[in-house]
Design a protein around this motif. Structure first.
Motif, PDB file in Angstrom:
ATOM      1  N   LYS A 406       3.214 -14.764 -13.245  1.00 20.12           N
ATOM      2  CA  LYS A 406       3.445 -14.634 -14.768  1.00 20.12           C
ATOM      3  C   LYS A 406       5.023 -15.133 -15.034  1.00 20.12           C
ATOM      4  CE  LYS A 406      -0.545 -13.153 -17.131  1.00 20.12           C
ATOM      5  NZ  LYS A 406      -0.925 -12.334 -18.391  1.00 20.12           N
ATOM      6  N   ILE A 407       5.202 -15.678 -15.739  1.00 15.61           N
ATOM      7  CA  ILE A 407       6.726 -15.730 -16.282  1.00 15.61           C
ATOM      8  C   ILE A 407       7.152 -15.981 -17.826  1.00 15.61           C
ATOM      9  CG2 ILE A 407       6.947 -18.194 -15.880  1.00 15.61           C
ATOM     10  CD1 ILE A 407       9.358 -17.834 -14.527  1.00 15.61           C
ATOM     11  N   ILE A 412      12.404 -20.125 -17.719  1.00 12.09           N
ATOM     12  CA  ILE A 412      11.952 -21.273 -17.070  1.00 12.09           C
ATOM     13  C   ILE A 412      13.012 -22.116 -17.850  1.00 12.09           C
ATOM     14  CG2 ILE A 412      10.543 -23.265 -17.318  1.00 12.09           C
ATOM     15  CD1 ILE A 412       8.164 -21.641 -16.763  1.00 12.09           C
ATOM     16  N   VAL A 413      13.340 -22.049 -19.018  1.00 13.66           N
ATOM     17  CA  VAL A 413      14.364 -22.857 -19.618  1.00 13.66           C
ATOM     18  C   VAL A 413      15.619 -22.597 -19.327  1.00 13.66           C
ATOM     19  CG1 VAL A 413      15.268 -23.170 -22.138  1.00 13.66           C
ATOM     20  CG2 VAL A 413      12.845 -22.784 -21.776  1.00 13.66           C
ATOM     21  N   PHE A 470       3.584 -25.810 -21.446  1.00 14.22           N
ATOM     22  CA  PHE A 470       3.930 -25.444 -22.813  1.00 14.22           C
ATOM     23  C   PHE A 470       5.320 -26.088 -23.022  1.00 14.22           C
ATOM     24  CE2 PHE A 470       5.490 -22.918 -26.424  1.00 14.22           C
ATOM     25  CZ  PHE A 470       4.339 -22.522 -26.666  1.00 14.22           C
ATOM     26  N   ILE A 471       6.156 -25.902 -22.273  1.00 13.34           N
ATOM     27  CA  ILE A 471       7.521 -26.443 -22.545  1.00 13.34           C
ATOM     28  C   ILE A 471       7.517 -27.926 -22.584  1.00 13.34           C
ATOM     29  CG2 ILE A 471       9.727 -26.695 -21.626  1.00 13.34           C
ATOM     30  CD1 ILE A 471       9.369 -23.859 -20.524  1.00 13.34           C
ATOM     31  N   LEU A 472       6.745 -28.729 -21.532  1.00 16.08           N
ATOM     32  CA  LEU A 472       6.642 -30.330 -21.459  1.00 16.08           C
ATOM     33  C   LEU A 472       6.081 -30.649 -22.699  1.00 16.08           C
ATOM     34  CD1 LEU A 472       5.848 -30.619 -17.713  1.00 16.08           C
ATOM     35  CD2 LEU A 472       8.028 -31.149 -18.681  1.00 16.08           C
ATOM     36  N   GLU A 473       4.929 -29.967 -23.280  1.00 20.04           N
ATOM     37  CA  GLU A 473       4.624 -30.386 -24.439  1.00 20.04           C
ATOM     38  C   GLU A 473       5.252 -30.375 -25.603  1.00 20.04           C
ATOM     39  OE1 GLU A 473       0.612 -28.416 -24.938  1.00 20.04           O
ATOM     40  OE2 GLU A 473      -0.212 -28.922 -22.879  1.00 20.04           O
TER      41      GLU A 473
END
Length: 913
Positions: A406-407, A412-413, A470-473
């Motif tokens: 989990k992260i 990530i960003v 989530f980030i790509l969407e």
């Protein structure tokens, strides 16, 4: 008392409004509220055009800007967008079990929240059960609680959404009086109002004497407008002009694909500096990218955004995301490394090294490969340095992310941001790429980096795969803005941006079903029956709005071009491959007005020598044996025509036996027209007293019965079927009325309908008799003459002079191909003559393809030689084709490249490829 006006769409709404405004004094005290900002730009343009001297403009607002300004004076909260809303949702939803919502689902929640606010719904917890939908059931059960918690969270942070601002104004109307006490309000160009808009507008009309302007499509007042007038308590008067505008002229461009259409488009544009001269309505946003490549850089305004998902910036992050999602320990999927090595950003480091490394990796026969293995395979020093750079700056940081189950999104960003900053140094020596990268990075920084770092969402822990998705969407929903101002020249816009605008010429690009009208995705959190129960508009409302806005726009133009494709794929009935229902309606309208629809078939211009660069498919001994066996069974016009049109296509169909499930609406319409006419004429078959009376109700019933049983028309939209019905009804009616008039002066007897005929035929090439077969649509006697009739719903060209030309003329296979000879009616004539012992005096095509419904004679008895000579010539032409089938060395390509574009075997054919 304030006045209220209706402007028919033919009269250029904003120009009429500008004419009204310049007659008023103290324009600076006037506040004009419009549905969109784009309409405000055009209103300023018309005011400047009408008022040549300097003057103070009125305050011109879009409805959103007006509400924002008024709400801040009541409650000075900060406006947030859907992304910040999602961050707050993440905090609220943590306490609800079974509500693990993805980015896409939280977008749906934002849309639902905004609808609830604008429609003044008071949410309640809903006890409902939908099998297998735990998330939906949990959400409905806690609907009121979630809504209340989100609002509390927003209040705590002094933030609100646009929908909340609409609700705030509608529930505090008395405060508007103080804010607007010295302003004259004009509400202009609205259509279907939300409940908050109704309450606000009624207050402005009653308490502030607001003037209103409304637009109708033509002179008819839409039922929705009548509903709004009733609620507002107004009775607008129509602004009429002395000269009514004619309905627009239509032109239909049909192409095999949109690249062909876009190649033609720039040559037709005038590119005037006037913004109300030309517009391109882009019905499918995916066509914006290829459109950008064919339009000039000057005198073009865009109201649509350029999706970040179309950029190399996004694809780079997508590849990084794929590595994170599918990594196994220290091993990465070969396809992910390969994709990264072929990306422009990586090749910009050292293209030779990137290609070298790719070659090494693709030679490894495995799905996964670890970094140590790659290192051991590199021999040359310069390539090794390239790889170490790739590993250090790109691969290892990404692999480190994947180590965690989990992260949080923020981590990530930040890692991706560090990788992107390293790209800066890589591509800064490529000016164009660097400039575009900087634009994309600024969006990344503003919309992702800053918002996630400042949001509670950034600290939320998700599974690694979910966090990446989530980030790509989120990135996928971001758009780069294109040049929309200053207002001038060609306008490129979507349907919503076109509200209230009028143009002399309109190009409707991507006029396909599914794009025009577009389908609104069902909100998965709120099933349709629940929406209706709590007072939200049904899904059909979206289509009604599109229907109104599109027809209003079209009726305001002088010339409208529909640009669409007519490629139909498989039995899945892919919606977007079908022309829009609005095209069928426009064609029907043209025919109703006794206008010939102007349909242009566009094709890729291939020179014949281009096709001849490819040799055909070699004929093997077994191929010729198969042809011989085919001919020994029976010979039809379809078989001969297929070979004559394209021997390679014949090879796929008859030699290999490749059957396609290709569907074409035009073919399906042709099929049902045959069925309808068969059922309509059946009661008259072999009746001596053919007292033919056209019966409209009988025809309508026949059309309905046939379409109800047809699987193709059962799988397309009801509104589209409606206009296809209308078109079929119009075309067949015209023919039957013509036939009724004919029957008054001629004695008619129908002998056969859809009858299969056969008769033996001597082939000199085969040195034996073969069986000719054919199915005749209608055979009848008119007075003493025999007629064979064949229905055609498409275009037909036939060179009957081939039977009239000098028999000594050299006629060979290539000559028949070039002349596009058609065996159908000649074979029908032969079959009927030998089955009835009488030659048909007339053989006619019944043309049902457009408003010119008539019978066209193939030729008459006195035009061609005696029966024996006719049969001799027909035998000669059939033998020419049979000889080519059996004796030529290869299945050669077609002579006409247009045949390739509609061919079922396009992707199998070496010539087409």
């Amino acid at each position: 008392m304030a006045e209220h006006y209706i402007v028919p769409s033919e009269q250029t709404f904003l120009l009429q409004l500008a004419n009204y405004l310049i007659k008023l004094s103290d324009l600076q005290d006037i506040c004009v509220v419009l549905p969109s900002r784009r309409a405000g730009l055009f209103l300023r343009y018309y005011l400047g055009k009408l008022q040549q001297k300097e003057f103070l403009l009125p305050r011109i607002y879009s409805i959103e800007d007006f509400i924002n300004e008024q709400s801040i004076q009541i409650l000075p909260y900060r406006l947030i967008d859907c992304y910040e809303f999602i961050g707050i949702c993440a905090e609220v939803l943590r306490k609800y079990e079974n509500l693990n919502l993805s980015f896409a689902w939280m977008r749906f929640l934002y849309d639902l929240f905004e609808e609830v606010e604008q429609e003044l719904v008071s949410p309640e917890n809903i006890q409902s059960f939908f099998e297998g939908q735990e998330t939906v059931n949990c959400f409905l059960k806690n609907f009121s609680n979630i809504y209340r918690d989100i609002k509390k969270c927003l209040d705590k942070r002094l933030k609100n959404t646009l929908g909340m601002r609409f609700r705030l104004i509608s529930e505090n109307l008395d405060l508007l009086k103080k804010n607007l006490k010295n302003s004259k309000i004009i509400l202009a160009g609205f259509f279907a109002l939300t409940k908050t808009e109704r309450h606000i507008f009624k207050h402005l009309i009653v308490e502030h004497d607001a003037v209103s302007f409304w637009e109708t499509e033509g002179s008819n007042i839409h039922s929705i407008l009548k509903r709004e007038f009733s609620f507002l308590g107004i009775n607008p008067k129509i602004i009429s002009k002395d000269v009514a505008k004619d309905s627009p002229d239509y032109e239909f461009w049909v192409g095999p694909d949109f690249h062909t259409i876009l190649n033609k488009l720039p040559k037709c544009l005038e590119l005037s500096k006037n913004p109300d001269n030309e517009a391109i309505l882009v019905a499918d946003s995916n066509l914006l990218l290829p459109l950008l490549f064919v339009l000039p850089n000057e005198n073009v305004n865009f109201t649509m955004g350029y999706s970040l998902s179309w950029t190399s910036f996004f694809s780079f992050l997508l590849f990084l995301g794929e590595v994170v999602k599918y990594v196994q320990g220290n091993a990465i999927r070969v396809q992910d490394i390969e994709a990264l090595l072929t990306h422009g950003y990586i090749k910009a480091i050292n293209v030779e090294s990137a290609l070298y490394l790719k070659k090494i990796i693709t030679q490894v026969p495995r799905e996964y490969i670890d970094l140590e293995f790659i290192r051991g395979k590199i021999i040359l020093k310069e390539h090794f340095e390239f790889y170490l750079n790739l590993e250090r700056n790109f691969l290892k940081p990404v692999l480190k992310l994947a180590e965690q189950k989990k992260i949080n999104l923020n981590k990530i960003v930040l890692v991706w941001d560090k990788i992107l900053l390293s790209v800066f140094d890589i591509i800064k020596h490529i000016p164009e790429e660097f400039s575009f990268f900087k634009r994309c990075y600024k969006l990344w920084e503003k919309e992702i980096l800053v918002k996630i770092s400042k949001s509670i969402l950034g600290e939320q822990k998700l599974l690694v795969n979910e966090a990446v998705d989530f980030i790509l969407e989120w990135l996928n929903s971001i758009f780069l803005t294109l040049k929309g101002e200053p207002l001038k020249g060609l306008q490129v816009l979507g349907l919503l941006e076109s509200r209230l605008l009028s143009f002399k010429k309109l190009y409707v690009l991507g006029a396909q079903e599914g794009s025009l009208p577009s389908f609104k995705q069902q909100n998965p959190l709120f099933p349709e029956e629940i929406r209706k129960a709590i007072g939200l508009p049904p899904k059909e409302h979206h289509e009604v709005l599109q229907n109104y806005h599109f027809k209003r726009l079209v009726s305001s133009c002088k010339k409208v071009y529909f640009l669409y494709t007519e490629n139909f794929s498989t039995t899945s009935y892919e919606i977007k491959s079908m022309p829009s229902r609005y095209i069928e309606e426009a064609i029907w309208q043209e025919e109703k007005n006794n206008k010939k629809p102007e349909i242009k078939i566009l094709d890729i211009k291939l020179k014949n020598f281009d096709l001849n660069l490819f040799s055909g498919i070699k004929k093997k001994k077994e191929d010729k044996e198969k042809i011989y066996n085919l001919l020994a069974q029976n010979v039809s016009a379809t078989l001969l025509n297929h070979y004559l049109r394209c021997p390679i296509s014949f090879y796929f169909r008859y030699i290999l036996g490749v059957l396609t499930s290709q569907i074409s609406e035009s073919l399906e319409i042709g099929k049902v027209v045959h069925q309808i006419l068969f059922s309509y004429f059946l009661p008259y078959k072999k009746r001596e007293d053919f007292d033919f009376k056209f019966d409209l109700n009988k025809l309508k019933k026949s059309i309905s019965n046939v379409l109800e049983k047809d699987s193709f028309f059962q799988n397309i939209e009801q509104q589209r079927t409606f206009f296809i019905k209308k078109t079929i009804l119009s075309r067949i009616s015209n023919y039957l009325i013509w036939l009724e008039n004919l029957s008054k002066n001629s004695k008619i007897k129908i002998l056969d309908l859809e009858k299969n005929f056969k008769f033996s035929f001597k082939s000199n090439v085969l040195n034996k008799k073969i069986m000719l077969i054919g199915k005749v649509d209608r055979l009848e006697r008119r007075d003493d003459d025999l007629y064979v009739l064949d229905y055609k719903t498409g275009n037909i060209k036939f060179n009957k002079n081939l039977f009239l030309e000098n028999k000594e003329k050299e006629i060979n296979f290539s000559f028949l191909q070039e002349k596009k000879f058609d065996f159908q009616l000649p074979i029908y004539i032969y079959l009927i003559a030998n089955n009835y012992n009488e030659y048909p005096v007339f053989s006619n095509y019944v043309l049902l393809s457009n408003f010119e419904i008539k019978e066209k004679s193939f030729f008459k008895l006195n035009e061609y030689p005696k029966q024996i000579e006719f049969e001799s010539r027909l035998a000669r032409y059939i033998d020419i084709v049979i000889d080519h089938m059996l004796e030529s060395e290869e299945f050669s390509p077609t002579l006409d490249s247009r045949n390739c574009l509609s061919c079922s075997y396009f992707y199998l054919c070496p010539v087409a490829r």
